[in-house]
Design a protein around this motif. Structure first.
Motif, PDB file in Angstrom:
ATOM      1  N   LYS B   5      79.282 -73.520  29.167  1.00  0.00           N
ATOM      2  CA  LYS B   5      78.570 -75.003  29.323  1.00  0.00           C
ATOM      3  C   LYS B   5      77.280 -74.393  28.750  1.00  0.00           C
ATOM      4  O   LYS B   5      76.688 -73.507  28.995  1.00  0.00           O
ATOM      5  N   LEU B   6      76.516 -75.338  28.163  1.00  0.00           N
ATOM      6  CA  LEU B   6      75.061 -75.203  27.875  1.00  0.00           C
ATOM      7  C   LEU B   6      74.295 -75.479  28.880  1.00  0.00           C
ATOM      8  O   LEU B   6      73.502 -74.542  29.090  1.00  0.00           O
ATOM      9  N   VAL B   7      74.498 -76.414  29.832  1.00  0.00           N
ATOM     10  CA  VAL B   7      73.651 -76.457  30.911  1.00  0.00           C
ATOM     11  C   VAL B   7      74.681 -76.580  32.105  1.00  0.00           C
ATOM     12  O   VAL B   7      75.717 -77.384  32.101  1.00  0.00           O
ATOM     13  N   ASN B   8      74.476 -75.996  33.311  1.00  0.00           N
ATOM     14  CA  ASN B   8      75.380 -76.202  34.383  1.00  0.00           C
ATOM     15  C   ASN B   8      74.255 -76.904  35.566  1.00  0.00           C
ATOM     16  O   ASN B   8      73.229 -77.495  35.261  1.00  0.00           O
ATOM     17  N   ASP B  11      70.951 -75.181  36.422  1.00  0.00           N
ATOM     18  CA  ASP B  11      70.183 -75.367  35.203  1.00  0.00           C
ATOM     19  C   ASP B  11      69.245 -76.670  35.449  1.00  0.00           C
ATOM     20  O   ASP B  11      68.065 -76.943  35.263  1.00  0.00           O
ATOM     21  N   PHE B  14      66.748 -76.599  38.317  1.00  0.00           N
ATOM     22  CA  PHE B  14      65.590 -75.620  37.914  1.00  0.00           C
ATOM     23  C   PHE B  14      64.778 -76.533  36.892  1.00  0.00           C
ATOM     24  O   PHE B  14      63.433 -76.477  37.301  1.00  0.00           O
ATOM     25  N   ILE B  15      65.406 -76.900  36.111  1.00  0.00           N
ATOM     26  CA  ILE B  15      64.401 -78.087  35.110  1.00  0.00           C
ATOM     27  C   ILE B  15      63.644 -79.065  35.660  1.00  0.00           C
ATOM     28  O   ILE B  15      62.326 -79.091  35.663  1.00  0.00           O
ATOM     29  N   ILE B  18      60.646 -77.474  37.684  1.00  0.00           N
ATOM     30  CA  ILE B  18      59.577 -77.262  36.652  1.00  0.00           C
ATOM     31  C   ILE B  18      58.860 -78.509  36.339  1.00  0.00           C
ATOM     32  O   ILE B  18      57.679 -78.456  36.437  1.00  0.00           O
TER      33      ILE B  18
END
Lengths: 361, 126
Positions: B5-8, B11, B14-15, B18
């Motif tokens: 997957k591109l993002v799980n 992620d 996490f983003i 930020i």
């Protein structure tokens, strides 16, 4: 099919996840930076200079606010050099030292200010008085040990006060006094006139928004970056120690505000309180129920003239005058009652709840 | 082969973190304007900028002009201590401490103002 290919690159192992994260972080930060930039960092500049016997504080948003601020403070000093009776060679000094009946040539700026002052003097039957210097010179509110002037001296001075002793020829820009003892003092209007000078300059130099305070007289110009109104605090007249404490705020989009109050320059002698708003008929400080009057109008000159005139007249007699000039006012009396004219009702917000909003009409 | 997957879920968390941290950083930066900063100017030119809340020990600043003045800087307040001007009105103005307050020496053309927004007030009339 480019999009599909990009998608493949993202999914392939060749594209490390750390790089993906780094890119996301950089993207987020730059978007936030960008938002921050448009929201908060339009170029704004604040500076403080001195003129008209007080401070001149300007906050300007423009492409080159520094040069505008410099121009404005220079123009205000130039104006002071025309209308201050204390300055040698000023228009007003020339009028004051000239013999009676001799016409004195003055600048157009001075004539316009004198005309406005004389107009209100006539309308208020001398409650506002530009030729008050014989009396005002006897009161020194900033002396080390201020004194109450001698009663006889004051009586004599009062008899020399009067705008009827001034004659203006607007077309040929000339002024003369009819009595040798008549003397002009425009101290009550200089700060407001300075605000007008500033606003004119802001307009000319295409400023986005600006606010100027000359002492307690304020002028606002343009539109703030968030398009909100300018929020002007009105000083708490009973807090004599701290001039940054206010009892209310006034929201305005344009124009000027001036306040006259007994707290500004004053002293106590033998338990008696003396302040600088003088009653032109007695020569003594105005003694009515008021402690502060604030006036709002397009013209700073008028707000300054009217705040003094309304203070001396009291609120009832002020109403026709305010109506005539299309000006608005806020009166505060000794019992902390606040009276406000129709046009300001929804713009005024009382922030100190010990002040009570009362019906003016 | 398992599809990556591109993002799980992690992620996204996490983003999110930020984003929140950066937003907080900017919010903090903007409220920075609420510090009590004294600005000293001579003839409209800034000559000193002092964060009064960070002053631990009081100190003096000498300002050279036609009428030299001495300014006393203390924690959260500032004042004219000595002045060589004729009227000494600047000394009588006392210590200033609130945003929007101004102390001036007219003859020397020295001004001290306290910067910092309070309740979004643009100016004070009075």
């Amino acid at each position: 099919m480019r999009a599909l290919k990009l998608h493949r690159i993202f999914l392939s192992n060749k594209f490390p996840r750390t790089t993906f994260f780094l890119i996301s972080i950089i993207l987020i930060v730059s978007v936030l930076l960008f938002i921050n930039k448009i929201n908060n960092h339009e170029k704004s500049f604040t500076n403080t200079t001195t003129a008209m016997g007080t401070f001149v504080n300007q906050t300007i948003s423009a492409e080159s606010p520094e040069s505008i601020a410099i121009n404005v403070s220079k123009e205000i000093t130039d104006l002071e050099n025309l209308i201050s009776w204390r300055i040698k060679g000023s228009d007003i000094e020339k009028v004051n030292i000239a013999p009676a009946l001799e016409w004195v040539s003055v600048t157009e700026k001075t004539i316009n200010i004198l005309c406005a002052a004389l107009n209100t003097a006539k309308m208020t039957n001398g409650a506002f008085e530009p030729a008050i210097l014989p009396v005002s010179i006897l009161w020194d509110f900033s002396a080390d040990t201020p004194k109450v002037p001698n009663e006889n001296e004051l009586k004599k001075a009062v008899s020399n006060v009067g705008h009827s002793n001034l004659e203006i020829d607007k077309n040929s820009l000339k002024v003369r006094k009819l009595s040798p003892l008549s003397l002009v003092d425009l101290g009550a209007v200089g700060k407001g006139a300075a605000c007008d000078t500033a606003i004119k300059e802001y307009e000319k130099s295409n400023a986005k928004s600006a606010i100027i305070s000359v002492g307690g007289s304020i002028g606002v110009y343009g539109t703030k970056k968030d398009k909100s109104a300018f929020n002007i605090a009105i000083r708490d007249p009973l807090n004599t120690k701290n001039d940054a404490v206010s009892f209310a705020t006034l929201k305005i989009y344009k124009g000027c505000v001036s306040t006259s109050g007994s707290y500004e320059r004053n002293f106590n002698v033998d338990g008696k309180f003396y302040h600088h708003v003088l009653d032109t008929k007695t020569g003594y400080p105005t003694d009515n129920d008021l402690i502060s009057t604030t006036v709002y109008n397009e013209s700073g000159l008028l707000t300054d003239i009217l705040s003094t005139a309304c203070y001396v007249l009291g609120k009832e007699k002020s109403l026709p005058l305010l109506e005539y000039y299309n000006a608005e006012a806020i009166f505060v009396d000794k019992s902390k009652h606040v009276f406000v004219t129709k046009g300001l009702k929804d713009k005024l917000n009382i922030t100190n709840q010990s002040y009570i909003l009362c019906d003016l009409y | 082969m398992e599809k990556r997957k591109l993002v799980n879920k992690y992620d996204i968390i996490f983003i999110g973190c930020i984003t929140i941290i950066t937003a907080l950083f900017f919010a903090f930066n903007n409220t920075f304007g609420n510090k009590k900063v004294a600005v000293i100017e001579k003839d409209g030119v800034e000559i000193n900028r002092i964060d009064l809340s960070k002053v631990e020990n009081s100190y003096l600043i000498n300002i050279d002009s036609k009428y030299p003045a001495v300014i006393l800087v203390e924690k959260n307040k500032i004042s004219f201590l000595e002045a060589s001007c004729p009227d000494k009105i600047c000394k009588k103005m006392g210590k200033i401490s609130q945003p929007n307050q101004t102390a001036i020496c007219l003859p020397a053309k020295i001004t001290i103002r306290i910067d910092g927004k309070t309740n979004e007030i643009d100016g004070i009339t009075g």
